[in-house]
Design an enzyme around this catalytic site. Structure first.
Site, short mmCIF file in Angstrom:
data_model
loop_
_atom_site.label_atom_id
_atom_site.label_comp_id
_atom_site.label_asym_id
_atom_site.label_seq_id
_atom_site.Cartn_x
_atom_site.Cartn_y
_atom_site.Cartn_z
N ASP A 231 -2.26 -2.39 -5.21
CA ASP A 231 -1.88 -1.59 -4.05
C ASP A 231 -2.64 -0.26 -4.01
O ASP A 231 -2.85 0.38 -5.04
CB ASP A 231 -0.37 -1.34 -4.11
CG ASP A 231 0.19 -0.77 -2.84
OD1 ASP A 231 -0.04 -1.37 -1.78
OD2 ASP A 231 0.85 0.29 -2.89
N GLU A 260 -6.46 -3.49 -2.63
CA GLU A 260 -6.15 -3.18 -1.23
C GLU A 260 -7.00 -2.02 -0.76
O GLU A 260 -7.04 -0.96 -1.38
CB GLU A 260 -4.68 -2.80 -1.07
CG GLU A 260 -4.33 -2.49 0.39
CD GLU A 260 -3.08 -1.65 0.56
OE1 GLU A 260 -2.53 -1.63 1.68
OE2 GLU A 260 -2.66 -0.99 -0.41
N ASP A 327 1.87 -5.07 6.43
CA ASP A 327 1.60 -3.71 6.90
C ASP A 327 1.09 -3.66 8.34
O ASP A 327 0.76 -2.57 8.82
CB ASP A 327 0.54 -3.05 5.99
CG ASP A 327 1.11 -2.64 4.65
OD1 ASP A 327 2.28 -2.22 4.59
OD2 ASP A 327 0.37 -2.73 3.65
#
Length: 463
Positions: A231, A260, A327
């Site tokens: 992340d 990410e 997201d």
């Protein structure tokens, strides 16, 4: 005629200004696990996929398929994932990516408080171990979400900082803005997006990097996970990913490290760093062309070509090619419910180079605006769009049957702005596949495929 030597461009032939190639060590080669090249990913938000054990539902759990909020719980857990492995296998999924499952605050669990314990709303460490074994038994792999850029405010090291300020032995673990009387506010420490409940870790601190590397090693060593999705990887000290690549890959050469980032990820991949990133450059181009219909076919081809030119071929073959995620809006929102546009986008995604990623429920017609609406409960039974589900299965089957699609080369062959048709070729030494995809409602099936096989010394063409 101009000559280029090590000192630059000259009109004369270089005499002693040649470029010198030194040496290639085996460890210099950028190489990812073979299983990851072209694998079909399936992303699961655990709290919203399936409720397999109602005994671990937190107090106040609401009814399944209730309107999702950032506060409510609906009971999804790891047993629910395990119970639906037959569904995933039948769909054709090869690798599961789970959103965070460690003990943490909030329903999304991106505010981690204990990296060594599965959150009780999902089950136990043993429950997770059983899930991994069952996935592997069914020929599937699993990535965990490593939230190492930040933690939750109830992370014990941060609680010690709240109590003791800069006198805490963990004060270097965080980026403090004051020395004492630290309270839970973004004004007292750096955090994610000014969100006070997620203080940012100082990954430039050696002790923090050592802690994170041990966490990563623990779950690979003890539970045999197949890698990590990392992340906010673009805001972490790059040394962490270099150390992870060198240390972990020497011990576990078959793992994948997926970062990410929402833009070009060149800084993160290759040269002993991460294998690949979540390919939002791909998502943005597909969204703008097949979803919003706001760019021309030529513009789309140019953006895809530019993206491919930015990455090494070895990296492109393992890129996580998503069209939406937890997201973002779901793709059916981008195209205002137009299923044919979704089908065209999925055809391009499944037949393109790299690893296509399905966000849970897209394959059965789920829709939703941005977080939290995109994190709705998985549709099961009669609520599923069965026709769309069969469409996904068909494309995944085609992908898995043809090595040239999974791992072969890519070349555009047709860009037709007037008719909204794009054509490309996937090929290897044994097979050549010509593909055409329409943009929108111009055909019942938005794609056509012509396969030319050269195996066995003869050519065999079929459509």
């Amino acid at each position: 005629t101009q000559y280029l030597g090590c000192n630059g461009i000259s009109d004369r032939i270089p005499k002693d200004e040649f470029f010198e190639y030194l040496y290639t060590n085996p460890g210099d080669i950028v190489e990812s696990p073979d299983w990851a090249k072209g694998t079909v990913y399936y992303q699961i938000f655990p709290e919203r996929f399936a409720n397999g054990d109602k005994d671990n539902d937190p107090d106040g759990t609401v009814e399944w398929v209730s309107v999702p909020t950032r506060e409510n719980y609906m009971g999804g857990d790891l047993k629910g994932v395990k119970d639906n492995i037959p569904y995933l296998r039948n769909l054709g999924v090869e690798t599961i990516y789970l959103n965070p499952i460690f003990h943490g605050d909030f329903n999304h669990k991106y505010a981690t408080t204990d990296y060594y314990t599965i959150d009780s709303i999902f089950g136990s460490n043993d429950t997770f171990g059983d899930l991994v074994k069952e996935l592997h038994k069914n020929g599937m792999r699993i990535l965990l979400d490593g939230v190492f850029n930040h933690v939750g405010v109830h992370f014990k090291q941060f609680e010690d900082v709240l109590k003791n300020g800069v006198k805490s032995r963990y004060s270097d673990w965080f980026l403090l803005k004051k020395e004492e009387d630290i309270s839970i506010t973004h004004k007292d420490y750096e955090c994610v997006g000014a969100y006070k409940y997620m203080p940012k870790l100082n990954t430039s601190c050696k002790a923090v990097r050592e802690f994170i590397l041990e966490v990563m090693d623990y779950w690979i060593r003890e539970y045999k996970i197949d890698g990590w999705r990392l992340d906010v990887s673009d805001e972490v000290d790059i040394r962490l990913w270099q150390e992870a690549s060198i240390i972990l890959r020497e011990k576990y050469p078959d793992i994948i490290l997926l970062g990410e980032t929402w833009g070009y990820g060149g800084r993160l991949v290759g040269d002993k760093k991460l294998d690949c990133v979540m390919n939002y450059m791909f998502r943005d181009a597909v969204r703008d062309y097949y979803g919003y219909h706001k760019i021309s076919t030529t513009d789309f081809a140019n953006r895809i070509s530019h993206m491919l030119a930015l990455y090494k071929d070895e990296t492109a073959k393992v890129m996580y090619n998503l069209i939406d995620s937890h997201d973002t809006e779901r793709f059916l929102c981008f195209c205002k419910g137009d299923k044919q546009s979704l089908k065209a986008a999925v055809a391009f995604q499944m037949l393109f180079v790299g690893s296509p990623a399905i966000y849970y429920g897209d394959e059965v017609g789920m829709t939703g605006n941005n977080d939290p609406d995109c994190r709705g409960c998985m549709l099961w039974g009669d609520k599923q769009d069965k026709e769309l589900l069969e469409y996904y299965k068909k494309l995944i089957k085609i992908r898995k049957e043809h090595r040239s699609i999974r791992k072969g080369e890519f070349r555009f062959t047709l860009v037709d702005d007037e008719r909204g048709i794009i054509g490309f070729k996937r090929f290897n030494e044994n097979e050549e596949i010509d593909i055409c995809i329409t943009n929108g409602n111009m055909a019942k099936e938005p794609y056509s495929i012509k396969v030319l096989s050269r195996q066995g010394g003869y050519e065999n063409e079929r459509t």
